[in-house]
Design a protein around this motif. Structure first.
Motif, PDB file in Angstrom:
ATOM      1  N   ILE A  24       0.956  -1.215  -0.002  1.00  0.00           N
ATOM      2  CA  ILE A  24      -0.215   0.009   0.041  1.00  0.00           C
ATOM      3  C   ILE A  24       0.738   1.092   0.045  1.00  0.00           C
ATOM      4  O   ILE A  24       0.576   2.272  -0.766  1.00  0.00           O
ATOM      5  N   ALA A  25       1.981   1.253   0.907  1.00  0.00           N
ATOM      6  CA  ALA A  25       2.826   2.527   0.955  1.00  0.00           C
ATOM      7  C   ALA A  25       3.498   2.932  -0.508  1.00  0.00           C
ATOM      8  O   ALA A  25       3.572   3.642  -0.935  1.00  0.00           O
ATOM      9  N   SER A  26       3.899   1.511  -1.208  1.00  0.00           N
ATOM     10  CA  SER A  26       4.545   1.660  -2.312  1.00  0.00           C
ATOM     11  C   SER A  26       3.606   2.230  -3.387  1.00  0.00           C
ATOM     12  O   SER A  26       3.938   3.073  -4.200  1.00  0.00           O
ATOM     13  N   VAL A  27       2.236   1.802  -3.514  1.00  0.00           N
ATOM     14  CA  VAL A  27       1.119   2.327  -4.407  1.00  0.00           C
ATOM     15  C   VAL A  27       0.942   3.587  -4.155  1.00  0.00           C
ATOM     16  O   VAL A  27       0.822   4.549  -5.219  1.00  0.00           O
ATOM     17  N   ILE A  28       0.818   3.971  -2.931  1.00  0.00           N
ATOM     18  CA  ILE A  28       0.648   5.533  -2.354  1.00  0.00           C
ATOM     19  C   ILE A  28       1.783   6.303  -2.847  1.00  0.00           C
ATOM     20  O   ILE A  28       1.720   7.323  -3.562  1.00  0.00           O
ATOM     21  N   GLY A  29       3.208   5.811  -2.658  1.00  0.00           N
ATOM     22  CA  GLY A  29       4.329   6.605  -3.103  1.00  0.00           C
ATOM     23  C   GLY A  29       4.402   6.676  -4.624  1.00  0.00           C
ATOM     24  O   GLY A  29       4.598   7.847  -5.032  1.00  0.00           O
ATOM     25  N   TYR A  30       4.085   5.684  -5.462  1.00  0.00           N
ATOM     26  CA  TYR A  30       4.070   5.769  -6.798  1.00  0.00           C
ATOM     27  C   TYR A  30       2.991   6.450  -7.186  1.00  0.00           C
ATOM     28  O   TYR A  30       3.319   7.253  -8.489  1.00  0.00           O
ATOM     29  N   PHE A  31       1.825   6.669  -6.899  1.00  0.00           N
ATOM     30  CA  PHE A  31       0.865   7.718  -7.310  1.00  0.00           C
ATOM     31  C   PHE A  31       1.029   8.924  -6.698  1.00  0.00           C
ATOM     32  O   PHE A  31       0.171   9.811  -7.100  1.00  0.00           O
ATOM     33  N   GLY A  32       1.805   9.348  -5.779  1.00  0.00           N
ATOM     34  CA  GLY A  32       2.147  10.657  -5.471  1.00  0.00           C
ATOM     35  C   GLY A  32       0.915  10.770  -4.382  1.00  0.00           C
ATOM     36  O   GLY A  32       0.609  12.396  -4.435  1.00  0.00           O
ATOM     37  N   GLY A  33       0.282  10.132  -3.828  1.00  0.00           N
ATOM     38  CA  GLY A  33      -0.873  10.485  -2.928  1.00  0.00           C
ATOM     39  C   GLY A  33      -0.174  10.906  -1.639  1.00  0.00           C
ATOM     40  O   GLY A  33      -0.600  11.652  -1.038  1.00  0.00           O
TER      41      GLY A  33
END
Length: 125
Positions: free
Chosen positions: A116-125
Motif C-alpha cells: 500500500i505504501a509503495s502504491v501510494i508513493g507511486y501515485f504520489g498520494g
C-alpha cells in the motif's frame, strides 16, 4: 529423521534462501546503480533535461532501454527497495512452514502495508 528434525532442516534452508535474496538483491541493485553512474560519467549528463526525470515504471524502463543514466540509477534504487519486500514475502512462507499462524498474519500485514505504501508513493498520494 523425525518431523521436528525435518522441519528444522527445512527452516534452515528457508533462512539460507532469505539470506541469498538479501545478498543478491543488494549486489544486483548496487551493480545497476554503479552502471548508471558510469554511464553518467561517460555521457556527461543524466540523459534528461534539467528538472525532468522518469517517475513511472514505464518511463524508467524505457529510459533504461535507451541507456539514460538517471533511469538506470532509478532502476537500481527500485531493485534495492524491492529486496526487503521480497524478503518479507519469503518470511510468510517460512512462518507458514513452522505453522506459526500469528507471525504469518503479522508478516502478511507488514507485506500489505509495504505494498500500500509503495502504491501510494507511486501515485504520489
Amino acid at each position: 529423521m523425525s518431523e521436528k528434525e525435518s522441519k528444522a532442516k527445512e527452516m534452515h534452508q528457508v533462512e539460507l534462501i532469505i539470506g541469498q535474496i538479501l545478498r543478491i538483491g543488494v549486489i544486483v541493485s548496487a551493480t545497476v546503480i554503479v552502471l548508471g553512474i558510469i554511464l553518467m560519467l561517460i555521457q556527461g549528463s543524466g540523459g534528461y533535461p534539467n528538472g525532468i526525470q522518469p517517475t513511472g515504471f514505464k518511463e524508467i524502463l524505457s529510459g533504461v532501454l535507451a541507456l539514460r543514466p538517471f533511469a538506470v540509477i532509478m532502476l537500481g534504487l527500485f531493485l534495492l527497495i524491492l529486496t526487503p519486500t521480497l524478503r518479507v514475502a519469503v518470511s510468510i512462507y517460512a512462518f507458514a512452514v513452522e505453522k506459526d499462524h500469528l507471525y504469518v498474519w503479522i508478516t502478511t500485514a507488514v507485506l500489505i502495508i509495504l505494498i500500500i505504501a509503495s502504491v501510494i508513493g507511486y501515485f504520489g498520494g
